[in-house]
Structure formats: structure tokens, C-alpha cells
Scaffold this motif. Structure first.
Motif, PDB file in Angstrom:
ATOM      1  N   ILE A   1      -8.463   6.817  -1.268  1.00 50.97           N
ATOM      2  CA  ILE A   1      -8.725   5.394  -1.015  1.00 50.97           C
ATOM      3  C   ILE A   1     -10.209   5.084  -1.206  1.00 50.97           C
ATOM      4  O   ILE A   1     -11.069   5.802  -0.673  1.00 50.97           O
ATOM      5  CB  ILE A   1      -8.356   5.027   0.446  1.00 50.97           C
ATOM      6  CG1 ILE A   1      -6.854   5.171   0.698  1.00 50.97           C
ATOM      7  CG2 ILE A   1      -8.825   3.601   0.790  1.00 50.97           C
ATOM      8  CD1 ILE A   1      -6.003   4.092   0.062  1.00 50.97           C
TER       9      ILE A   1
ATOM     10  N   ARG B   1     -11.198  11.882   1.353  1.00 49.80           N
ATOM     11  CA  ARG B   1     -10.055  11.096   0.866  1.00 49.80           C
ATOM     12  C   ARG B   1     -10.313   9.601   1.006  1.00 49.80           C
ATOM     13  O   ARG B   1      -9.619   8.783   0.425  1.00 49.80           O
ATOM     14  CB  ARG B   1      -8.794  11.456   1.671  1.00 49.80           C
ATOM     15  CG  ARG B   1      -8.371  12.925   1.531  1.00 49.80           C
ATOM     16  CD  ARG B   1      -7.091  13.190   2.288  1.00 49.80           C
ATOM     17  NE  ARG B   1      -7.231  12.883   3.718  1.00 49.80           N
ATOM     18  CZ  ARG B   1      -6.246  12.987   4.621  1.00 49.80           C
ATOM     19  NH1 ARG B   1      -5.031  13.364   4.232  1.00 49.80           N
ATOM     20  NH2 ARG B   1      -6.450  12.710   5.886  1.00 49.80           N
TER      21      ARG B   1
ATOM     22  N   ILE C   1      -0.173   7.692   3.671  1.00 46.28           N
ATOM     23  CA  ILE C   1      -0.797   7.165   2.446  1.00 46.28           C
ATOM     24  C   ILE C   1      -1.873   8.120   1.961  1.00 46.28           C
ATOM     25  O   ILE C   1      -1.959   8.447   0.769  1.00 46.28           O
ATOM     26  CB  ILE C   1      -1.402   5.764   2.727  1.00 46.28           C
ATOM     27  CG1 ILE C   1      -0.268   4.752   2.933  1.00 46.28           C
ATOM     28  CG2 ILE C   1      -2.310   5.327   1.587  1.00 46.28           C
ATOM     29  CD1 ILE C   1      -0.732   3.383   3.397  1.00 46.28           C
TER      30      ILE C   1
ATOM     31  N   ILE D   1      -6.434   4.329  -4.829  1.00 51.41           N
ATOM     32  CA  ILE D   1      -6.275   2.892  -4.600  1.00 51.41           C
ATOM     33  C   ILE D   1      -7.635   2.299  -4.267  1.00 51.41           C
ATOM     34  O   ILE D   1      -8.367   2.827  -3.417  1.00 51.41           O
ATOM     35  CB  ILE D   1      -5.321   2.610  -3.420  1.00 51.41           C
ATOM     36  CG1 ILE D   1      -3.922   3.136  -3.735  1.00 51.41           C
ATOM     37  CG2 ILE D   1      -5.265   1.111  -3.111  1.00 51.41           C
ATOM     38  CD1 ILE D   1      -2.949   3.041  -2.557  1.00 51.41           C
TER      39      ILE D   1
ATOM     40  N   ASN E   1      -0.875  10.978   0.002  1.00 45.98           N
ATOM     41  CA  ASN E   1      -0.438  10.667  -1.370  1.00 45.98           C
ATOM     42  C   ASN E   1      -1.599  10.442  -2.333  1.00 45.98           C
ATOM     43  O   ASN E   1      -1.532  10.814  -3.494  1.00 45.98           O
ATOM     44  CB  ASN E   1       0.407   9.387  -1.379  1.00 45.98           C
ATOM     45  CG  ASN E   1       1.772   9.604  -0.770  1.00 45.98           C
ATOM     46  OD1 ASN E   1       2.275  10.731  -0.739  1.00 45.98           O
ATOM     47  ND2 ASN E   1       2.368   8.540  -0.270  1.00 45.98           N
ATOM     48  N   CYS E   2      -2.629   9.782  -1.868  1.00 43.08           N
ATOM     49  CA  CYS E   2      -3.682   9.378  -2.801  1.00 43.08           C
ATOM     50  C   CYS E   2      -5.002   9.142  -2.077  1.00 43.08           C
ATOM     51  O   CYS E   2      -5.052   9.142  -0.852  1.00 43.08           O
ATOM     52  CB  CYS E   2      -3.261   8.112  -3.538  1.00 43.08           C
ATOM     53  SG  CYS E   2      -3.304   6.652  -2.500  1.00 43.08           S
TER      54      CYS E   2
ATOM     55  N   SER F   1       0.887   3.898  -3.046  1.00 40.76           N
ATOM     56  CA  SER F   1       0.288   5.230  -2.866  1.00 40.76           C
ATOM     57  C   SER F   1       1.117   6.334  -3.506  1.00 40.76           C
ATOM     58  O   SER F   1       0.610   7.409  -3.799  1.00 40.76           O
ATOM     59  CB  SER F   1       0.081   5.523  -1.376  1.00 40.76           C
ATOM     60  OG  SER F   1       1.325   5.802  -0.755  1.00 40.76           O
ATOM     61  N   GLU F   2       2.392   6.042  -3.734  1.00 41.06           N
ATOM     62  CA  GLU F   2       3.248   7.079  -4.321  1.00 41.06           C
ATOM     63  C   GLU F   2       3.156   7.155  -5.838  1.00 41.06           C
ATOM     64  O   GLU F   2       3.630   8.105  -6.450  1.00 41.06           O
ATOM     65  CB  GLU F   2       4.700   6.854  -3.886  1.00 41.06           C
ATOM     66  CG  GLU F   2       4.846   7.144  -2.396  1.00 41.06           C
ATOM     67  CD  GLU F   2       6.254   6.860  -1.893  1.00 41.06           C
ATOM     68  OE1 GLU F   2       7.175   6.715  -2.730  1.00 41.06           O
ATOM     69  OE2 GLU F   2       6.414   6.771  -0.655  1.00 41.06           O
TER      70      GLU F   2
ATOM     71  N   LEU G   1      -3.885   1.537   6.605  1.00 43.69           N
ATOM     72  CA  LEU G   1      -4.108   2.912   6.184  1.00 43.69           C
ATOM     73  C   LEU G   1      -3.549   3.901   7.216  1.00 43.69           C
ATOM     74  O   LEU G   1      -3.641   3.667   8.418  1.00 43.69           O
ATOM     75  CB  LEU G   1      -5.612   3.161   6.006  1.00 43.69           C
ATOM     76  CG  LEU G   1      -5.975   4.332   5.091  1.00 43.69           C
ATOM     77  CD1 LEU G   1      -5.332   4.161   3.723  1.00 43.69           C
ATOM     78  CD2 LEU G   1      -7.482   4.462   4.968  1.00 43.69           C
TER      79      LEU G   1
ATOM     80  N   LEU H   1       0.814  -1.203   0.000  1.00 42.93           N
ATOM     81  CA  LEU H   1       0.000   0.000   0.000  1.00 42.93           C
ATOM     82  C   LEU H   1       0.857   1.267   0.000  1.00 42.93           C
ATOM     83  O   LEU H   1       0.540   2.244  -0.692  1.00 42.93           O
ATOM     84  CB  LEU H   1      -0.917  -0.019   1.229  1.00 42.93           C
ATOM     85  CG  LEU H   1      -2.327   0.547   1.074  1.00 42.93           C
ATOM     86  CD1 LEU H   1      -3.060  -0.114  -0.075  1.00 42.93           C
ATOM     87  CD2 LEU H   1      -3.107   0.355   2.365  1.00 42.93           C
ATOM     88  N   ASP H   2       1.941   1.254   0.750  1.00 41.00           N
ATOM     89  CA  ASP H   2       2.812   2.431   0.839  1.00 41.00           C
ATOM     90  C   ASP H   2       3.410   2.777  -0.519  1.00 41.00           C
ATOM     91  O   ASP H   2       3.264   3.902  -1.002  1.00 41.00           O
ATOM     92  CB  ASP H   2       3.960   2.161   1.837  1.00 41.00           C
ATOM     93  CG  ASP H   2       3.512   2.374   3.268  1.00 41.00           C
ATOM     94  OD1 ASP H   2       2.829   3.378   3.528  1.00 41.00           O
ATOM     95  OD2 ASP H   2       3.832   1.510   4.113  1.00 41.00           O
TER      96      ASP H   2
END
Lengths: 346, 346, 346, 346
Positions: A95, A143, A89, A72, A92-93, A66-67, A85, A62-63
């Protein structure tokens, strides 16, 4: 172009996400996460994607993921998303979690019905329950979307106008639901074998199915009071589709036209909710492969109850389709983008 | 924008044409012809089109229709198209006939196997057999396409490279085919009732199925000699899908690689024909809802025979999908336009 | 009253043995062997036996069991029976083995196709291949019956008269078989999940299915010469039933009546083999739940080949039913005893 | 030996009567009535009876038939039996009517729900509702049995102890029923085609299904007061089986043990009613082909409602099996005679 990663890409909901995102003009899949099949070609798991998806299955990181992506999708077992989570994370993005981890606001309820400790209770408040037609505004700004369960989507959407407008006595609601077998996932249990499901119908999770509190919470918001329901799911020998048959007492004698008007008020402009013509009842095959929910009702004047029917494809509006719809809302795209598949019949 | 009319829009192939044309960016349906349902809303016949198709069913008037559209699809019983087609209509628009009327060049063969007199033998020469991957060039320039039968499409495409390259002894070909029940159409016969088909498999048309001469004619062209085959179709308890299992003797000992090369030669650049990886055999579910034909083979060195498998969706590549592919070719559009549906699994 | 023990009572074939023996007036089950469910009530594994079978599942102890019963049915994986069987057990009771362990006389063939070393080659000669209609006399006197495989039973019985009488060229035989999913057993593999099998058809074991040498051996005995065939099984979305479609070249032009006479010669007095009326082709649903094999044929004069069709219930005549028929023969009972179930339709 | 005649022998219920009577040691079928197939071999209509039933189909002549048999089963459309039955016929033989003609005591109710005038209201009082476990004594002495409908049998038997003992509030009963497609009969309607039923589930007869007043009448007798219920049937893609899921409010808080005791009181000695172990819920496949009704319940303490589940084979206990059970009672035979078929799984 939105870059999307999928964790749990080799389950049935994951596979459906792939199918839908492939036909989405503004999104591309960057990561096919599947712990069980790392380094295997994705199409070897699902040969329908042969010569369409050249990618290999990746680990569930996941880490790292996320970049490199904007969003995701976690199509994973309960407990996975909430245990990993974190704010890094989320910085970055976005979910979209297809599990139950962020669906209920009360961790006690979650822990009681799911039997797991919630690992990130601090993020629950931020998460928005992604029932698009109801929570569109909040979804836009969050988010974390908790993508609704299949049964709750169909049950809640079909009952919502009646509950919101106070037409029915909310403590008389009984929902008898029927689902195709893809809802049970791709895990290899005797109960899911062809010979056990075919030519058979059974109830399961009688009085204690995990989707019960999720439905109750959403209906409670709509009613402005605590709602407790009876919910009984059944396993039907078909691949896809959910049909919910709900029963409730009308608060007072009400005509067809009055109820119809209430449904029109909420759903007339909703692309994905089709209130069928009078005396036409939803069938799961009519929505197969599409993001539609078909709804209708009938008043039984003899008992002063209303029967409400809802049908949808459990893998689309009940999982991957609604997830994409949530993505569209979160990223300011046309809400129907990539989701205008015409239902396939027969 | 190509204006299309459909005669026979309420059969299963007709319904599938509607589904496909609705997602085609360069075509629009102007006429939903259905003699049985004139003036009824089309969506009342197929509720999957509710709130998608607002049109009513129209009469089957080929003359009138030809003046307002660019192309007519006739998804009608044998004998219909050939009894009405004339040069006036053909001067107005192009015809894609999904029936058998123009598939065989020899009217005697047609009349023997179908038991009807051919009403427009003069137009047969002009008609092109619309097996797109084989006859692409001629399709481009014709006004009449005879859209191939479902079994002939799957059988011919899967055997074509072997026959064309002289790999197999063409007089040893045996094709054992299996089809879903939508191939039997929507007519109400006892044999097509759920309880008669479900939990059952049977052969039908043993040695005398009407698709036999159609396959033979196409394989004869490829072989440059007369080909006679054994063809046995079977009815399988599923809605969609055809699987053909063909057997033939190899002319001489041949390796996997040699045969693979022959398939690559013909199909490497064909979007809709997927030659699967070694030891992976076609399954109908992997192509469901799509225009793909999946093909593979295995050599049995013990008997010096080759087993060739082909799978496709009988309503798409076996009917409506190939019809749209033909339309694309006839009108100079991208051949895959409106046909890139990813197969739906499960 | 014959006392019977079952090893492997909780597989599908085992469960069917229980169903059949329960209605057998001269037999009673003394031992429900199931290593996976020891001490569990048998009806908890198969609730259809609730209030019918009060017994618990027992360990798979062949030695102990042999001392308390007259006959043991081993419905177990390949290698089990042959690794435990010995003369001591055989001095106590008779064995009907539903696995492949004693079906082939040549251990090399067994070891090549099954990939296991044969543990009791010395007992192979004594074992009789339990195809009742063909080997009735030898079955009567043996202590070990190798109960035939499902595909070999249907294929061999449907072709036997033609091979025995020299009607067909035995080296042109191609058998294309279709089976319901119970043939794959109750093991939990992804391939056997409802969603993978339903709405799907596929070939498997192409050119290398293990029943191939078994069929070849039996047909070779009938032909008096070595027979090599092509055999391709397919998985069909239904619980029960096998249909075999076999193709072969006629040695010379032959009429319907001549072939019919050959079938009558062998099967007129066979209770369980029904040669259907002319132009009526076997359907698996017509034999469901019964011990019948339905057979018919059609000559294709265009290719001088014959198409032979056979249908049976894979769990009855293809496994448990034939096992009981063998028991009846071995113990001198009426051969049809406990096996006169009328097929269930629909 | 009881001589039986069947009118309507070529429907699905008729065919099942034949299957069951063939294995009944004290009954023989003397007349296969089928107006649509007069003079055709019965086995040509249902090839499962090939080489088992040599008889031809006969006309539907009730008068003539009554003189040669002891009992007539009328498996015919509503209105048939009541329009022909008369005291002369009844002086010759007994009648077991599988239609709804004599099920309800109030002709007004019959005429309203069925939309036909009742032709022999004078015989209604004499007729006994053939729900064997409840009305055994009256069945013994009557000449006319009204064989119960499939849904009413399953619904009434599963709820009866609760209603009779006053455990539930009878005006809160909601029954959500699911049936296999054989319940729709063998008539050729588009709705019953394989492709329309397969991969689909739908409700039908919402609030107005004809079995509603039949259930209400029986539950009213048990309750000693008027009962009005909600009843919604659903069509499931399987051949056989009915599952009813009923909901009702408990009059007061009640424990599992208390309810269990009530079920034991009524059903402990009933061979055909199996009250399953705690937490095991009925599945239609567990009773397939048998005359069993499987029943269980679960109390939902959150809502103080009880969920009651019943499963049976609609063609056996829901039609032909119960008819034979009624015959057994009427003629003083062992009640289970010819009906001890073990359910077939899978």
C-alpha cells in the motif's frame, strides 16, 4: 510487470499517477478507482488520456482490488485508507497511501490536527514515512508507505542537511510556503474558482495548517530533539509548483563553503535533488512536470540567518512522483524508473 | 544513434527540441548552437536542464556542424537557413528547418509576405513541406524538410479531410486562431511582457499574418484549386497551446455521420491526430506537452456551415515535436519514437 | 437621490453593480438581496467592500422591496424576474433585469433556447431592450429594461453601423467571441476551477449558445430583414473582458474611408464607444473596469470580407455598467453619471 | 485647481498617476513627461487613455516644468531626481519623488545599496518620508516628499503598531514578501516576459534587496533603536498586488485582544488602513485598484511568534496612490480626495 491499482484516480494526484505510470516500463495500471465516476470511461474525466486509456472507472473496493494487484495507491481523503486497511489486504499487496493517515506516529497528534479518530492505530508502527531520500532503507522492506505531504517534502528536504548536521538553531525555523492551486484538489469550492484565485495571492491555514506537525516530526528525527516551527502556506495563481522559503538562525558564523559542503554531503548523489549553483535560486517552472526538487540557500551575515529555498512540482515529487519512486524502491526497481521526465519550460 | 545539431537552441522552440531529443532513445544532441550565448553552459540559459545537459552553447556554424552530425535543426529567424544552406552541407547531413524559408514553393509569395529576398531559391523544389500526416512519403526521401508553422499545422490538419473530399466550399473558409505566448518567442518586446499579456486578449496580424499564404498553399494542394482564406490570430494569456476555430459553408446538406466518416478515413490510424467524441471540443490543456492534435467539428444546420476546432501544443506538434517526427520519418525510425509523452493536466 | 435595490447582489454582476453604484452621486443602495447569504454582512461575501458597505444581505423579496426603492436590478438566473414581476410591482418602481427574461420579443424563441416556460409574456411588449446607444429614446420611457447579454452587447454594437447602412451581407456574419471567466458566474462547477481554466482555451456552446438568438434579433431590426449568424464563444484564462471578432462579406468593394465614415456617423458622439485609430485593434485590458466598448475593423481586399473587432469589460458594459447607464437614462440623469471610470492598466 | 506635472509618465507607476489624477476634482495634469516618447500622443502608449487624454508626451525638463506647475511627480529611475533638483526648482513648486533618492537620511546607506553617488545630499534633510499615516504632520510642511517604496509601505504599515508599542522583539523580524509583476516596471527584460513569469514563482534579491534598509530605517524610528530584518521578495504571476507576511517573536505572552487593541489605537481612524476581522487574512484582490492597505495578524502560541499580514495594490498605495495622498496633504486638501476608488473584484 508490477500490477498497480489506484483508488481516487480522478483527483489531480490520481490523474498524475496515471500519467506517470503510463510511461513506466515495469508497471501497468489495472484499476482506475473512482467512486464518483463508476463505469464512466476514465478519459471522459480527463480528456488528455483520450485514445490512451481505454479503461472505465471502477468502484473503490480495496479488498477485491488487493487480490488482483501488487500495489495499491490510495489518493483519497484523510481517514479513507486507515478505516479500511487490514492485515488481509496487506498480505495480498503493498500500500502506498497518499493521504496523511500513516504519516505521523502519534495518533494523538493526528487526531488533534485532522479532527478524525484514527481507525487502525495498530498499523502505524509498520508504516514507513516515504521520504525516499531519507528513509530509503526502511521503505525497501515495508508493506505500507505513508507518502509525504507536498509541503513537508519540499520543506524537509531543503532543510534536512542543516538540521541533521546541527548548523541551525532548530527552534528558529520559519517556513513561508507558496503553492499552485492543484494542491487544493479538484473539489468545487468557491475559493478554488478561477476568478477567485487568478490575480490574487493570500495566506491560509495561518499557524494551524495540517502539514505543520508532519514537518515537525520529520525535522525532530533529524535533529534528535523536538522541533517546533512556524509554517505559513500561500495560494498562488498557477496550476503546479511549490516554493518554500525557510529562515533559521545559524548556530555560529558559517561560510557559504561550509554550508555548501553539508548539502553536497547529503545530496551529491541524489538524482532528484538538485542543489543549484551559487546565487541561483529555485523557480517552480524549472521543475514543472518532473520529480526534481531544486534547492539553494543564502547566508545573511547581517542577521546571521540562513534563507533556504526549495522548489518542486507539488503533483510529482509532492505526490504522484514520490509515490512511484516509493513503488520503485519497494519492488527493487531502479529508483528513477519512469521518473526521468525532463522539466517542461515554459 | 542519430547525431543531431540544433541551431537556435536557446529560443523556446530550441529548448523544446532539447527536451524532446533528450528522451529519444535513438538520437543524441551534439551541438547546442546559440550565437547569443556562446560558451555559456546551456543549463544557465534554461535551468530546467540543470544536471541534465552538461554542454556549452556553441556558435552557429552550419558548415562545421554538418560534418559531425546526421541532422541539423535550424530553429532560427526567417532568412537564416536559406542564406547559408548549400549542396555541400546537404551532402553531409539532413536539414530540418523550423523557419519559413522553405515552406512556400513560390519565392514571390515568400518575399512579399516576409519582406526578405530568398537566398537559395534553387533548393526550394527539393524541400518537402513537413506536415507529416499528409506528406509522409516525400519526407522519407528528402534532404530538406520545411517544418510547418504552428498555425498552419493546426489549421491545415483540422480542415484537410473536408477540403480533400470536397465537403466544404473552400472559398468560404475563415480561421480564427488563438495562441499562447510562447509562440511569440523569447525576444524582449514590450508587447510580450507579463503585464501586457496577462488578463488581456487581442487580435494581431489582422488580414496580413505571414502564416496565411502557407495555409492557403497547403489547402490549395488538397483542394486542387486556389484557396484564399481569412485568418486572424489572437494572443491568449497562457504559455502554450493553439486553438483554431474554422468556419466554412458546406457544399450541400451533410449529416454528422457523413462528416465523421471523412475524418475517420484520414485520421483513424494517425497516432497523433485524435478526433474527439461527438460534442466534445478540443481544449489546449488536454494536449499540453504532447505531440497530439485534437480535432472535432459541429455542423450548424441553421446556416449550413461547419465549425471545425483543432488544438495542439504550439511548441510540440507546432514546432519541435513535429520536427522530431520528421526526423523519425527521414531516418526510418518508428514515427512516434521519443514522442509518446502523455499530455500533462492540469 | 435614487433608491436602488439589488436582487442577486452576491453574484459577480451583482458585486459589480455595488461597486459602480457606490461611486454614483445620485444613487444609493437600499437592499442587498441574496437568498444564499441572508443576514450575513455583505462585506463578508466580498471583502473588497470591508468598511465600505455596512449592510447585511437581505432576502429576495421583490414585493416588499418595490415599496421602498425607485429601481430594482435583478441580477438573477433566467426565469426569476419573469416569474415574479407584476403590474403592482411596476406601479411602485422601475425594473432593470440583467437576465434574459425580457430580451426577446418572441416567447417561442426564448422557450426554445432557454428551455423554460415564460411566466409573464404579457409584459414582454412593454420591456425595452436596453442597448443604450441604440434604444436610448425608448429606454427613457419604459418601466422595464431588459439589460442586454454580454456577448450581444459587444457583437451588436461593433456590427451595428455596417448592418444598418447595408455595408455587409448580413447572412455571412460569423462572430468568434472570447470571454474572461467571470462571465461564467460564481457558481461552483468543476469547469470553472482555476486549474481547469488556467493555461487553457476552449470553445463552448458551439452553434447553440443562448446569446445567438438575442444577437440575431437585434441585428435583424437594424437590417430590416431576418439575420442568421454563426456565433462561437470561447473561455479565456482571465477574469474580465470580452473580445468579439466578427467576419462578414462586403456587399461591394469598399474603402477604409467609407467604412470609417459609417462608424463615425453612428459613434462619433457616443461617449462609451471608442472607434480606435486605423490599424489599432481593441484589447480587453484597455477597457478593464470601465464602461467603454472599443471597436475597430479591417477590410481584407483579398477576400472582400471585413473583420470587425470589439472589446469591453463583460461585467461593466456587458452587465452592471450598462445597467447603471440604463438607470441614468430612465431617471433623466446624465447618461455617463457614475460611469466615468478610467480603464485600469495593467 | 492644482497643476501637476509628471516626469516618467509612461512607466506603470506614471500611468497609474494619470489614472488617479484624472479622477481628482482638484488637480489637473499639465505635463506628461516621457523622454522615450516625446511628441507621441500619450494615449498611443497606453490606449486605455484613448479619447480621455489628448496630450502629447513631453521632454523631461524639470526646470521649465517647475515654472508652470504646482507639483511635480518624478516617477523616474534612482538618481534622476537627486541629480536635477535644486533650490530654484523648489522655490517654484513642490516635488513628490517616487524614486528612492530621498528616502534614506544616510547617504552612505543609499550609495551602498543603490551603487550610485547621491547628487544632492544637502536636500536630504528637508525631504520628508511620505508614509502618510505616520508622517502626516511633517508632510504638510515640506517641499520634498520621498514617496515610499512599495514593499516598505506594506511592511512598515503592517508592523508599525507592534514596533512602536514594543510588543515584538524587533531583531527577530522576518518579512517574506510577494509582489505582482508590475512592480518590476515596463522595461523589456527576459525575466519579465509573460512565459517566464506565468506559472512560476521565485524569490529574488535574497538578503540584498534595496528596500531592506528603507524598511529598517523606518522601523528603527518607530522602535527607538536600530532594527535589522530579513527581507525576501518573491515574484508572483499576477499584474498587481503585494502581500507581506512578517514574523516576529512576542516580547511576552500576549493575547489576541491586547494586540488588536494596539492596532485599533493606531489605525481605527485611518481611512486607508483596514484591520480585518479576526481570522480573515488579507488578499491582494480585495484591494486591487484602491489605495487601501489591508492588515491582520495571528498569534502562534506554540512558538510565541506573531504572523502579520499586509496586502495592498503596489501601483496605488505602493506608488501612485500614496503620491496623490501626499499631494493632498501637502496642499491642504481632503486626504482621501481622488482616492476613494472601491477595490475591483474579481
Amino acid at each position: 510487470m508490477i500490477k498497480a491499482g489506484i483508488i481516487g484516480a480522478t483527483g489531480y494526484a490520481g490523474g498524475e499517477l496515471v500519467r506517470l505510470l503510463l510511461s513506466h516500463k515495469d508497471a501497468e495500471i489495472k484499476w482506475y478507482g473512482s467512486k464518483s465516476y463508476i463505469n464512466k470511461n476514465y478519459y471522459e474525466v480527463y480528456q488528455n488520456f483520450f485514445e490512451i486509456v481505454p479503461d472505465k472507472c471502477m468502484d473503490d473496493n480495496l479488498d477485491e482490488l488487493s487480490e488482483i494487484v501488487d500495489v495499491i495507491f490510495t489518493a483519497t481523503p484523510q481517514g479513507y485508507c486507515s478505516s479500511l486497511l487490514c492485515s488481509k489486504i496487506l498480505s495480498n499487496c503493498k500500500i502506498i497511501d497518499l493521504s496523511a493517515d500513516f504519516r505521523m506516529k502519534d495518533t494523538e497528534v493526528y487526531e488533534k490536527w485532522y479532527g478524525i479518530k484514527h481507525k487502525s492505530p495498530d498499523l502505524i508502527q509498520e508504516a514507513v514515512y516515504g521520504l525516499c531520500e531519507i528513509n530509503r532503507k526502511q521503505i525497501k522492506d515495508t508493506r505500507i508507505v505513508a507518502n509525504p505531504g507536498c509541503y513537508p517534502t519540499c520543506t524537509t528536504l531543503s532543510l534536512y542537511p542543516l538540521v541533521k548536521e546541527g548548523i541551525i538553531d532548530v527552534n528558529t525555523i520559519i517556513t513561508d510556503a507558496k503553492s499552485g492551486t492543484s494542491g487544493a484538489g479538484r473539489s468545487t469550492k468557491t475559493d478554488n474558482l478561477f476568478c477567485e484565485v487568478n490575480e490574487n495571492i493570500k495566506a491560509y491555514g495561518v499557524t494551524d495548517h495540517r502539514h505543520t506537525p508532519e514537518i515537525e516530526e520529520q525535522l525532530s528525527y533529524a535533529a534528535g530533539q523536538n522541533v517546533t516551527i512556524n509554517f505559513t502556506p500561500h495560494l498562488v495563481p498557477m496550476n503546479r509548483g511549490i516554493l518554500t522559503t525557510s529562515y533559521a538562525s545559524l548556530k555560529k558564523e558559517t561560510s557559504y563553503e561550509e554550508v555548501r559542503e553539508v548539502y553536497e554531503k547529503y545530496y551529491k548523489d541524489e538524482f532528484f535533488i538538485r542543489v543549484l549553483d551559487r546565487d541561483v535560486y529555485p523557480q517552480t517552472k524549472w521543475v514543472s512536470g518532473s520529480n526534481f526538487v531544486d534547492v539553494n540557500f543564502k547566508i545573511d551575515h547581517r542577521t546571521n540567518r540562513i534563507v533556504v529555498l526549495g522548489a518542486m512540482d507539488n503533483l510529482v515529487k509532492g505526490a504522484a512522483g514520490q509515490a512511484v519512486q516509493n513503488m520503485n524502491i519497494m519492488f527493487g526497481l531502479e529508483e528513477t524508473s519512469g521518473l526521468k521526465h525532463v522539466p517542461m519550460f515554459p
